[in-house]
Design a protein around this motif. Structure first.
Motif, PDB file in Angstrom:
ATOM      1  N   PHE A 147       0.841  -1.192   0.000  1.00  8.30           N
ATOM      2  CA  PHE A 147       0.000   0.000   0.000  1.00  8.30           C
ATOM      3  C   PHE A 147       0.878   1.245   0.000  1.00  8.30           C
ATOM      4  N   ASP A 148       0.580   2.171  -0.899  1.00  8.35           N
ATOM      5  CA  ASP A 148       1.314   3.441  -0.960  1.00  8.35           C
ATOM      6  C   ASP A 148       0.529   4.459  -0.124  1.00  8.35           C
ATOM      7  N   VAL A 149       0.768   4.422   1.172  1.00  5.72           N
ATOM      8  CA  VAL A 149      -0.022   5.244   2.098  1.00  5.72           C
ATOM      9  C   VAL A 149       0.113   6.735   1.802  1.00  5.72           C
ATOM     10  N   PRO A 150       1.315   7.282   1.588  1.00  2.78           N
ATOM     11  CA  PRO A 150       1.406   8.716   1.270  1.00  2.78           C
ATOM     12  C   PRO A 150       0.596   9.092   0.033  1.00  2.78           C
ATOM     13  N   ALA A 151       0.604   8.240  -0.995  1.00  2.00           N
ATOM     14  CA  ALA A 151      -0.164   8.534  -2.205  1.00  2.00           C
ATOM     15  C   ALA A 151      -1.661   8.440  -1.937  1.00  2.00           C
ATOM     16  N   MET A 152      -2.080   7.521  -1.086  1.00  2.08           N
ATOM     17  CA  MET A 152      -3.502   7.420  -0.729  1.00  2.08           C
ATOM     18  C   MET A 152      -3.958   8.680   0.004  1.00  2.08           C
ATOM     19  N   ILE A 153      -3.123   9.150   0.916  1.00  5.56           N
ATOM     20  CA  ILE A 153      -3.457  10.373   1.656  1.00  5.56           C
ATOM     21  C   ILE A 153      -3.513  11.568   0.711  1.00  5.56           C
ATOM     22  N   ALA A 154      -2.556  11.635  -0.219  1.00  3.70           N
ATOM     23  CA  ALA A 154      -2.516  12.754  -1.169  1.00  3.70           C
ATOM     24  C   ALA A 154      -3.735  12.767  -2.074  1.00  3.70           C
ATOM     25  N   ALA A 155      -4.352  11.602  -2.273  1.00  4.73           N
ATOM     26  CA  ALA A 155      -5.511  11.515  -3.163  1.00  4.73           C
ATOM     27  C   ALA A 155      -6.802  12.006  -2.515  1.00  4.73           C
ATOM     28  N   LEU A 156      -6.807  12.158  -1.191  1.00  3.39           N
ATOM     29  CA  LEU A 156      -8.005  12.629  -0.486  1.00  3.39           C
ATOM     30  C   LEU A 156      -8.241  14.105  -0.791  1.00  3.39           C
ATOM     31  N   THR A 157      -9.483  14.455  -1.106  1.00  5.08           N
ATOM     32  CA  THR A 157      -9.847  15.830  -1.449  1.00  5.08           C
ATOM     33  C   THR A 157     -11.132  16.212  -0.704  1.00  5.08           C
ATOM     34  N   PRO A 158     -11.546  17.468  -0.794  1.00  2.00           N
ATOM     35  CA  PRO A 158     -12.827  17.855  -0.195  1.00  2.00           C
ATOM     36  C   PRO A 158     -14.021  17.102  -0.776  1.00  2.00           C
ATOM     37  N   ARG A 159     -13.852  16.463  -1.943  1.00  2.00           N
ATOM     38  CA  ARG A 159     -14.958  15.711  -2.558  1.00  2.00           C
ATOM     39  C   ARG A 159     -14.945  14.230  -2.187  1.00  2.00           C
ATOM     40  N   THR A 160     -13.929  13.789  -1.443  1.00  2.00           N
ATOM     41  CA  THR A 160     -13.817  12.371  -1.102  1.00  2.00           C
ATOM     42  C   THR A 160     -14.861  12.007  -0.045  1.00  2.00           C
ATOM     43  N   ARG A 161     -15.725  11.075  -0.387  1.00  2.00           N
ATOM     44  CA  ARG A 161     -16.758  10.621   0.552  1.00  2.00           C
ATOM     45  C   ARG A 161     -16.449   9.244   1.125  1.00  2.00           C
ATOM     46  N   GLY A 177      -0.157  -2.427   7.384  1.00  2.00           N
ATOM     47  CA  GLY A 177       0.326  -2.518   8.761  1.00  2.00           C
ATOM     48  C   GLY A 177      -0.325  -1.486   9.664  1.00  2.00           C
ATOM     49  N   ALA A 178      -0.093  -1.661  10.968  1.00  2.00           N
ATOM     50  CA  ALA A 178      -0.709  -0.773  11.952  1.00  2.00           C
ATOM     51  C   ALA A 178      -0.301   0.683  11.745  1.00  2.00           C
ATOM     52  N   GLU A 179       0.970   0.917  11.433  1.00  2.00           N
ATOM     53  CA  GLU A 179       1.442   2.293  11.245  1.00  2.00           C
ATOM     54  C   GLU A 179       0.770   2.949  10.045  1.00  2.00           C
ATOM     55  N   GLY A 180       0.684   2.204   8.932  1.00  2.00           N
ATOM     56  CA  GLY A 180       0.045   2.756   7.744  1.00  2.00           C
ATOM     57  C   GLY A 180      -1.425   3.019   7.954  1.00  2.00           C
ATOM     58  N   LEU A 181      -2.100   2.096   8.647  1.00  2.00           N
ATOM     59  CA  LEU A 181      -3.521   2.284   8.925  1.00  2.00           C
ATOM     60  C   LEU A 181      -3.739   3.504   9.808  1.00  2.00           C
ATOM     61  N   GLN A 182      -2.887   3.676  10.813  1.00  2.00           N
ATOM     62  CA  GLN A 182      -3.034   4.835  11.688  1.00  2.00           C
ATOM     63  C   GLN A 182      -2.809   6.134  10.922  1.00  2.00           C
ATOM     64  N   GLN A 183      -1.852   6.141  10.004  1.00  2.00           N
ATOM     65  CA  GLN A 183      -1.610   7.339   9.198  1.00  2.00           C
ATOM     66  C   GLN A 183      -2.841   7.687   8.360  1.00  2.00           C
ATOM     67  N   CYS A 213      -7.038  -4.616  13.213  1.00  2.00           N
ATOM     68  CA  CYS A 213      -7.514  -3.436  12.479  1.00  2.00           C
ATOM     69  C   CYS A 213      -8.803  -2.880  13.078  1.00  2.00           C
ATOM     70  N   LEU A 214      -9.691  -3.758  13.498  1.00  2.00           N
ATOM     71  CA  LEU A 214     -10.955  -3.291  14.076  1.00  2.00           C
ATOM     72  C   LEU A 214     -10.699  -2.417  15.301  1.00  2.00           C
ATOM     73  N   SER A 215      -9.818  -2.863  16.195  1.00  3.31           N
ATOM     74  CA  SER A 215      -9.536  -2.079  17.398  1.00  3.31           C
ATOM     75  C   SER A 215      -8.903  -0.734  17.054  1.00  3.31           C
ATOM     76  N   LEU A 216      -7.984  -0.730  16.090  1.00  2.00           N
ATOM     77  CA  LEU A 216      -7.340   0.520  15.684  1.00  2.00           C
ATOM     78  C   LEU A 216      -8.346   1.504  15.105  1.00  2.00           C
ATOM     79  N   ILE A 217      -9.238   0.987  14.266  1.00  2.52           N
ATOM     80  CA  ILE A 217     -10.221   1.871  13.632  1.00  2.52           C
ATOM     81  C   ILE A 217     -11.227   2.365  14.662  1.00  2.52           C
ATOM     82  N   GLN A 218     -11.644   1.490  15.563  1.00  2.00           N
ATOM     83  CA  GLN A 218     -12.575   1.907  16.617  1.00  2.00           C
ATOM     84  C   GLN A 218     -11.962   3.009  17.478  1.00  2.00           C
TER      85      GLN A 218
END
Length: 378
Positions: A147-161, A177-183, A213-218
């Motif tokens: 997973f390219d986490v920085p690129a995923m974050i960069a793709a988020l915009t005000p229109r992202t639902r 991984g846990a670090e990427g999911l937290q980011q 992942c469930l605990s991290l997201i919760q």
């Protein structure tokens, strides 16, 4: 009305959609090539089959099929709530997790909204949002299949639902991984819902290093829907039953407003309760897959075939040749895989981990197919 005009009856978004590649059945391949021995390794099914108690539960449920099923799945809801430690009102159910993906897209997306996902992707992460009129942004995974986490974050915009992706990834098999999911959670805009597709959760949670992942997201406090299914590790693919865990009961209520009232049939509910109770059978499945997956990956490596490390019940691999050419050569030998058709990945195929004998047939057939292609290209 002419056939060419019939398409105009559909919404523009639907007219432009590609069909989902559901793969071939054993019957179709057997009939086409006149074969008796088929290794069906294209749909990530469980070669061990369901838990022994499932058949009895289904038979009992069949005695009452003249009656509508429980629209709220109360018995299954209670069993899952106890197993997961999740309040019952935080659960939603679907005719497979694909059903929930469709409902989620129709509930939360409108024209001009955006969805961020990854590529290569599970096809319905594109198809359902596009059908709702949304734009889908596919973020390529890295060359190593991560997973390219920085690129995923960069793709988020005000229109992202929706931020919607699977981990373990389908079709790649790698996990976030846990670090990427937290980011990702830290970067998630307030107006964006995370849809975390964990269809292959059971296989991954058996492996060292896979985060809860469930605990991290919760713990993040972000709005989310986490999807799981009984189709894979629990071997109930033919009954179509999946579920979601939501961050707030209001999300469950919104989903319930658009689901069909009896979207999970009586037999599927009974089978899921029985399957959930048999931990020993689940453990046997996970052990089988882990061992065979390692053996298959080593055999592919010995053929100089690039195979992405996987925590799911499948492997994603590339060859020097077009995937469809390899696929046709395998079909002629009775082996069903899934060739990938997304741009940039047309030399990749996905193979399910099947029985030991089916896996052996695949490895032999692949060696034959590669030798044939090499001879032709010489």
């Amino acid at each position: 009305m002419k056939t060419s005009d019939l398409q105009l009856l559909a919404r523009a978004e639907v007219r432009d959609l590609a069909s989902y590649n559901a793969g071939l059945s054993s019957e179709a391949v057997r009939k086409r090539f006149g074969l008796t021995r088929i290794a069906k390794l294209g749909s990530n099914e469980n070669p061990l089959g369901p838990a022994p108690a499932v058949a009895a539960a289904m038979a009992q449920a069949c005695s009452e099929i003249a009656l509508y099923p429980d629209a709220s799945c109360q018995t299954l809801r209670a069993a899952l709530s106890a197993k997961l430690g999740v309040p019952a009102e935080h659960l939603v159910f679907g005719n497979g997790s694909e059903d929930l993906l469709s409902i989620i897209s129709r509930v939360f997306l409108d024209h001009d909204d955006q969805v961020v996902t990854v590529v290569p992707s599970f096809g319905l992460h594109f198809i359902y949002p596009l059908a709702a009129g949304a734009q889908v942004i596919g973020v390529p995974m890295t060359a190593a299949g991560e997973f390219d986490v920085p690129a995923m974050i960069a793709a988020l915009t005000p229109r992202t639902r929706l931020l919607m992706f699977s981990s373990p990834s389908n079709p790649v098999g790698t996990t976030l991984g846990a670090e990427g999911l937290q980011q990702l959670l830290d970067a998630l805009p307030a107006h964006c819902l995370m849809v975390f597709d964990e269809a292959y959760y059971e296989y991954a949670q058996f492996e060292a290093g896979y985060p809860d992942c469930l605990s991290l997201i919760q713990a993040s406090g972000r709005p989310f829907i986490l999807l799981r299914t009984f189709s894979k590790a629990y071997s109930l693919a033919g009954l179509r039953i999946g579920y979601g865990i939501v961050s707030d009961p209001l999300l469950a209520d919104l989903i319930d407003r658009l689901r069909t009232p009896f979207n999970v049939n009586r037999v599927a509910q009974a089978a899921a309760v029985a399957a959930l109770a048999d931990e020993a059978h689940l453990h046997a499945t996970l052990e089988h897959v882990a061992g065979e997956r390692q053996r298959m990956a080593a055999a592919l490596q010995a053929m100089d075939i690039h195979c992405v490390p996987s925590m799911a019940n499948f492997l994603f691999f590339s060859t020097p040749f077009n995937a469809e050419a390899i696929n046709q050569a395998l079909l002629r030998q009775g082996v069903i895989l899934k060739p990938w058709r997304e741009a940039g990945y047309t030399d990749y195929l996905r193979v399910s981990v099947g029985s030991a004998s089916d896996n052996d047939l695949f490895l032999e057939a692949l060696a034959n197919a590669l030798a044939t292609q090499q001879t032709r290209s010489a």
